[in-house]
Design a protein around this motif. Sequence first.
Motif, PDB file in Angstrom:
ATOM      1  N   TRP A  35       0.829  -1.197   0.000  1.00  0.00           N
ATOM      2  CA  TRP A  35       0.000   0.000   0.000  1.00  0.00           C
ATOM      3  C   TRP A  35       0.867   1.251   0.000  1.00  0.00           C
ATOM      4  O   TRP A  35       1.967   1.253   0.554  1.00  0.00           O
ATOM      5  CB  TRP A  35      -0.895   0.031   1.243  1.00  0.00           C
ATOM      6  CG  TRP A  35      -2.052  -0.911   1.167  1.00  0.00           C
ATOM      7  CD1 TRP A  35      -1.995  -2.277   1.217  1.00  0.00           C
ATOM      8  CD2 TRP A  35      -3.425  -0.567   1.024  1.00  0.00           C
ATOM      9  NE1 TRP A  35      -3.259  -2.795   1.107  1.00  0.00           N
ATOM     10  CE2 TRP A  35      -4.150  -1.776   1.000  1.00  0.00           C
ATOM     11  CE3 TRP A  35      -4.111   0.652   0.911  1.00  0.00           C
ATOM     12  CZ2 TRP A  35      -5.547  -1.795   0.856  1.00  0.00           C
ATOM     13  CZ3 TRP A  35      -5.489   0.624   0.784  1.00  0.00           C
ATOM     14  CH2 TRP A  35      -6.197  -0.594   0.749  1.00  0.00           C
ATOM     15  N   HIS A  36       0.327   2.275  -0.651  1.00  0.00           N
ATOM     16  CA  HIS A  36       0.958   3.584  -0.540  1.00  0.00           C
ATOM     17  C   HIS A  36      -0.117   4.617  -0.247  1.00  0.00           C
ATOM     18  O   HIS A  36      -1.316   4.346  -0.378  1.00  0.00           O
ATOM     19  CB  HIS A  36       1.721   3.956  -1.813  1.00  0.00           C
ATOM     20  CG  HIS A  36       3.018   3.232  -1.947  1.00  0.00           C
ATOM     21  ND1 HIS A  36       4.097   3.442  -1.130  1.00  0.00           N
ATOM     22  CD2 HIS A  36       3.401   2.271  -2.816  1.00  0.00           C
ATOM     23  CE1 HIS A  36       5.100   2.665  -1.495  1.00  0.00           C
ATOM     24  NE2 HIS A  36       4.717   1.926  -2.511  1.00  0.00           N
ATOM     25  N   GLN A  37       0.341   5.777   0.109  1.00  0.00           N
ATOM     26  CA  GLN A  37      -0.574   6.817   0.571  1.00  0.00           C
ATOM     27  C   GLN A  37      -0.154   8.145  -0.037  1.00  0.00           C
ATOM     28  O   GLN A  37       1.021   8.348  -0.369  1.00  0.00           O
ATOM     29  CB  GLN A  37      -0.487   6.890   2.100  1.00  0.00           C
ATOM     30  CG  GLN A  37      -1.327   7.978   2.742  1.00  0.00           C
ATOM     31  CD  GLN A  37      -0.909   8.204   4.192  1.00  0.00           C
ATOM     32  OE1 GLN A  37       0.217   7.947   4.561  1.00  0.00           O
ATOM     33  NE2 GLN A  37      -1.833   8.693   4.993  1.00  0.00           N
ATOM     34  N   CYS A  71       3.947   9.826   1.940  1.00  0.00           N
ATOM     35  CA  CYS A  71       3.339   8.524   2.187  1.00  0.00           C
ATOM     36  C   CYS A  71       3.841   8.040   3.531  1.00  0.00           C
ATOM     37  O   CYS A  71       5.042   8.003   3.761  1.00  0.00           O
ATOM     38  CB  CYS A  71       3.746   7.549   1.095  1.00  0.00           C
ATOM     39  SG  CYS A  71       3.360   5.831   1.488  1.00  0.00           S
ATOM     40  N   CYS A  74       4.547   3.229   4.181  1.00  0.00           N
ATOM     41  CA  CYS A  74       5.733   2.408   3.924  1.00  0.00           C
ATOM     42  C   CYS A  74       6.993   3.181   4.281  1.00  0.00           C
ATOM     43  O   CYS A  74       6.944   4.357   4.632  1.00  0.00           O
ATOM     44  CB  CYS A  74       5.797   2.075   2.443  1.00  0.00           C
ATOM     45  SG  CYS A  74       5.980   3.547   1.446  1.00  0.00           S
ATOM     46  N   CYS A  75       8.073   2.542   4.140  1.00  0.00           N
ATOM     47  CA  CYS A  75       9.365   3.192   3.924  1.00  0.00           C
ATOM     48  C   CYS A  75       9.718   4.306   4.900  1.00  0.00           C
ATOM     49  O   CYS A  75      10.318   5.302   4.530  1.00  0.00           O
ATOM     50  CB  CYS A  75       9.447   3.735   2.503  1.00  0.00           C
ATOM     51  SG  CYS A  75       7.935   4.344   1.751  1.00  0.00           S
ATOM     52  N   MET A  83       9.888   9.435  -0.633  1.00  0.00           N
ATOM     53  CA  MET A  83       8.425   9.452  -0.703  1.00  0.00           C
ATOM     54  C   MET A  83       7.897  10.812  -0.219  1.00  0.00           C
ATOM     55  O   MET A  83       7.171  10.917   0.756  1.00  0.00           O
ATOM     56  CB  MET A  83       7.840   8.311   0.140  1.00  0.00           C
ATOM     57  CG  MET A  83       8.172   6.933  -0.382  1.00  0.00           C
ATOM     58  SD  MET A  83       7.558   6.619  -2.066  1.00  0.00           S
ATOM     59  CE  MET A  83       5.794   6.630  -1.785  1.00  0.00           C
TER      60      MET A  83
HETATM   61 CU   LIG Z   1       4.544   4.576   0.168  1.00  0.00          CU
END
Ligand SMILES: [Cu+2]
Length: 91
Positions: A35-37, A71, A74-75, A83
């Motif tokens: 998933w990303h945002q 985002c 994640c990460c 991001m």
């Molecule tokens: Cu992300």
Amino acid sequence: MEGFNPSRIEARLGEPITLRLVNKEDQFHTDGGGWHQFAIDELGVDVEVPPLTTKEFTFTPSESGTFGFYCSVCCGGKENPYMWGTLVVQG
Ligand SMILES: [Cu+2]
């Protein structure tokens, strides 16, 4: 995880802008399940995109200025240097 492309978006105050978010990560991605945002705190924007999905959404900037989008799924979230992007609202 390559970051946002483009990482700089321009908009005008009070005019709707449509963004297309393409998430290339699959569900086997270790961080956040793919998933990303796309979030901008100041403008109340918070959109999550499932793995391998394209999502279009429209919003109307209610303030002018320069805002960071990020985002945090994640990460490393906001701390991740890739991001990140900038929305410039003029008007
Ligand atoms: Cu992300």
